[in-house]
Write a protein that holds these residues in place. Sequence first.
Motif, PDB file in Angstrom:
ATOM      1  N   ASP A  18       0.897  -1.274   0.069  1.00 44.78           N
ATOM      2  CA  ASP A  18       0.043   0.073   0.012  1.00 44.78           C
ATOM      3  C   ASP A  18       0.970   1.115   0.054  1.00 44.78           C
ATOM      4  N   GLU A  21       2.287   2.002  -3.424  1.00 50.80           N
ATOM      5  CA  GLU A  21       1.345   2.587  -4.323  1.00 50.80           C
ATOM      6  C   GLU A  21       1.187   4.231  -3.944  1.00 50.80           C
ATOM      7  N   ARG A  24       4.281   5.980  -5.068  1.00 51.56           N
ATOM      8  CA  ARG A  24       4.176   6.100  -6.540  1.00 51.56           C
ATOM      9  C   ARG A  24       3.079   6.944  -7.125  1.00 51.56           C
ATOM     10  N   ASP A  25       2.075   6.953  -6.455  1.00 55.66           N
ATOM     11  CA  ASP A  25       0.985   8.046  -6.772  1.00 55.66           C
ATOM     12  C   ASP A  25       1.165   9.465  -6.386  1.00 55.66           C
ATOM     13  N   MET A  89       7.729   0.283  -7.950  1.00 52.09           N
ATOM     14  CA  MET A  89       7.143   1.122  -8.509  1.00 52.09           C
ATOM     15  C   MET A  89       6.716   1.401 -10.133  1.00 52.09           C
TER      16      MET A  89
END
Length: 119
Positions: A18, A21, A24-25, A89
Motif C-alpha cells: 500500500d 502505491e 508512486r501516486d 513502483m
Amino acid sequence: MSGYVLDKFLFTVDRDPDLVERYRDDPAGAVAWWESEEANRILGCHGGEASTWLKFTDAERDALARHDHVALFEMGAHPFLTLTLWIAMFERDHGPLEYQIAYGQALQHLSLPYPDIAT
C-alpha cells in the motif's frame, strides 16, 4: 544528512504494497506522511517505543518527492534499497530489465570512490 533515515524510508516503504502505491501516486504526500508518522518508529519493537530525532533534510525530502534515485545515491542512500523500491513502483511501466538498465545508466556518470553508503 542521515543515510539511515533515507534507508529506513526505502526499506519500510518497499515492504508495504500500500505504501509502494501511495509513494508512486503521491510522492510528496507519502514522504510527508512517513516522516511525521513513521520515521521515529523503532523497527521490530512494540508500538510504544519511538525516537524523536529522525527527519529528512530539505534536499532529501525533495529528492524523495521527485523519485530522484541519482540524488539519493549521492546523498548516501543505499542503491540496492532504492533499486528494489523503484522496481516495485516502475518496472510495470517497462519491458523486462528495461527499468533496471535505465536505472544503472542514470548512475553512469559516477566514478570511484562512490558516495559513502554506511549508516
